[in-house]
Design a protein around this motif. Structure first.
Motif, PDB file in Angstrom:
ATOM      1  N   ALA A 132     -28.563   9.393  -1.603  1.00 18.29           N
ATOM      2  CA  ALA A 132     -28.574  10.509  -0.651  1.00 18.29           C
ATOM      3  C   ALA A 132     -29.022  11.800  -1.339  1.00 18.29           C
ATOM      4  CB  ALA A 132     -27.194  10.688  -0.017  1.00 18.29           C
ATOM      5  N   VAL A 133     -28.531  12.035  -2.551  1.00 16.46           N
ATOM      6  CA  VAL A 133     -28.937  13.230  -3.308  1.00 16.46           C
ATOM      7  C   VAL A 133     -30.446  13.217  -3.532  1.00 16.46           C
ATOM      8  CG1 VAL A 133     -28.751  14.424  -5.527  1.00 16.46           C
ATOM      9  CG2 VAL A 133     -26.692  13.498  -4.439  1.00 16.46           C
ATOM     10  N   VAL A 134     -30.981  12.093  -3.980  1.00 19.00           N
ATOM     11  CA  VAL A 134     -32.415  11.975  -4.255  1.00 19.00           C
ATOM     12  C   VAL A 134     -33.234  12.197  -2.996  1.00 19.00           C
ATOM     13  CG1 VAL A 134     -34.226  10.321  -4.893  1.00 19.00           C
ATOM     14  CG2 VAL A 134     -32.165  10.511  -6.280  1.00 19.00           C
ATOM     15  N   ARG A 135     -32.828  11.605  -1.889  1.00 15.62           N
ATOM     16  CA  ARG A 135     -33.618  11.708  -0.658  1.00 15.62           C
ATOM     17  C   ARG A 135     -33.571  13.106  -0.048  1.00 15.62           C
ATOM     18  NH1 ARG A 135     -32.911   5.671   2.009  1.00 15.62           N
ATOM     19  NH2 ARG A 135     -34.324   4.686   0.512  1.00 15.62           N
TER      20      ARG A 135
ATOM     21  N   GLY B 170     -29.926  18.558  -8.978  1.00 18.77           N
ATOM     22  CA  GLY B 170     -28.524  18.199  -9.111  1.00 18.77           C
ATOM     23  C   GLY B 170     -28.073  18.216 -10.553  1.00 18.77           C
ATOM     24  N   GLY B 171     -26.765  18.181 -10.736  1.00 15.47           N
ATOM     25  CA  GLY B 171     -26.210  18.055 -12.078  1.00 15.47           C
ATOM     26  C   GLY B 171     -25.847  19.346 -12.774  1.00 15.47           C
TER      27      GLY B 171
ATOM     28  N   ILE C  48     -22.256  15.406  -1.162  1.00 19.64           N
ATOM     29  CA  ILE C  48     -22.198  14.097  -0.526  1.00 19.64           C
ATOM     30  C   ILE C  48     -20.745  13.631  -0.652  1.00 19.64           C
ATOM     31  CG2 ILE C  48     -23.173  11.781  -0.435  1.00 19.64           C
ATOM     32  CD1 ILE C  48     -25.270  14.110  -0.208  1.00 19.64           C
ATOM     33  N   VAL C  49     -20.098  13.397   0.462  1.00 21.58           N
ATOM     34  CA  VAL C  49     -18.685  13.037   0.456  1.00 21.58           C
ATOM     35  C   VAL C  49     -18.492  11.692  -0.237  1.00 21.58           C
ATOM     36  CG1 VAL C  49     -16.680  12.514   1.905  1.00 21.58           C
ATOM     37  CG2 VAL C  49     -18.257  14.348   2.561  1.00 21.58           C
TER      38      VAL C  49
ATOM     39  N   VAL D 278     -22.682  16.117   3.637  1.00 23.63           N
ATOM     40  CA  VAL D 278     -23.186  14.831   4.114  1.00 23.63           C
ATOM     41  C   VAL D 278     -22.096  13.786   3.873  1.00 23.63           C
ATOM     42  CG1 VAL D 278     -24.963  13.069   3.782  1.00 23.63           C
ATOM     43  CG2 VAL D 278     -25.560  15.499   3.609  1.00 23.63           C
ATOM     44  N   ASP D 279     -21.728  13.059   4.925  1.00 25.77           N
ATOM     45  CA  ASP D 279     -20.628  12.098   4.811  1.00 25.77           C
ATOM     46  C   ASP D 279     -21.101  10.669   5.094  1.00 25.77           C
ATOM     47  OD1 ASP D 279     -18.293  10.639   4.845  1.00 25.77           O
ATOM     48  OD2 ASP D 279     -17.165  12.136   5.976  1.00 25.77           O
TER      49      ASP D 279
END
Length: 184
Positions: A47-50, A70-71, A113-114, A141-142
């Motif tokens: 999800a993070v990548v997309r 991210g990160g 992302i949950v 985002v869940d």
């Protein structure tokens, strides 16, 4: 819970000295304590990548020189907070220094992302913390439910809920949530 600058400095020193073990998650400071999270599952990272891919395709047009990445840590010493969002949008130039964390005024958007193990953190604590830091946009985002929330306006007074499959607007960006997957 309020944390004095002295207490926060001590917590940060301890957090920085914690060993980074394989399989250990993120280290954050919130509510006057150190929080170590469980590492995410692959679908969380997908999800993070997309989301990052979609944002990075639009950022040259909306915010030249900015990236979705991210990160990285996000720190507000005055509030006693150290967070590590799953994804942030900020100026790429901000990476070209030796500071250990981003400052809130450098960040346009945070995305969380949950995870299955502590959803209250993303739904309550981080809404409170990111709003207090003055982050303009918070996308939650869940994948447990296939839903999410766009928090915007000062103090996140506006909440726009969505379901996976919807095309959503987050500030100046449009995201296709149809590329997101629920947890198995």
């Amino acid at each position: 819970m309020s944390t004095t600058p002295t207490a926060y400095a001590r917590l940060r020193e301890i957090a920085d000295r914690l060993p980074r073990l394989p399989g250990a998650g993120k280290v954050e400071i919130a509510d006057g304590g150190i929080v170590v999270t469980i590492p995410p599952v692959n679908r969380h990272e997908l999800a993070v990548v997309r989301i990052a891919r979609q944002l990075n395709a639009q950022l040259p047009r909306t915010h030249p020189g900015h990236i979705a990445h991210g990160g990285a840590d996000l720190e507000d010493v005055g509030l006693g907070l150290l967070r590590n969002p799953d994804l942030m949008v900020f100026s790429e130039k901000a990476l070209d220094d030796d500071r250990p964390a981003f400052l809130p005024h450098e960040v346009l958007l945070v995305v969380e992302i949950v995870s299955g193990h502590n959803p209250e953190n993303d739904y309550h604590d981080k809404v409170r913390d990111y709003a207090a830091m003055g982050i303009p946009l918070y996308l939650l985002v869940d994948p447990r439910k296939g839903t999410g929330i766009v928090h915007d306006e000062p103090g996140y007074t506006s909440r726009k809920e969505f379901a996976f499959g919807d095309t959503i607007t987050v500030g100046p960006w449009t995201l296709d949530t149809g590329v997101l997957r629920t947890y198995a």
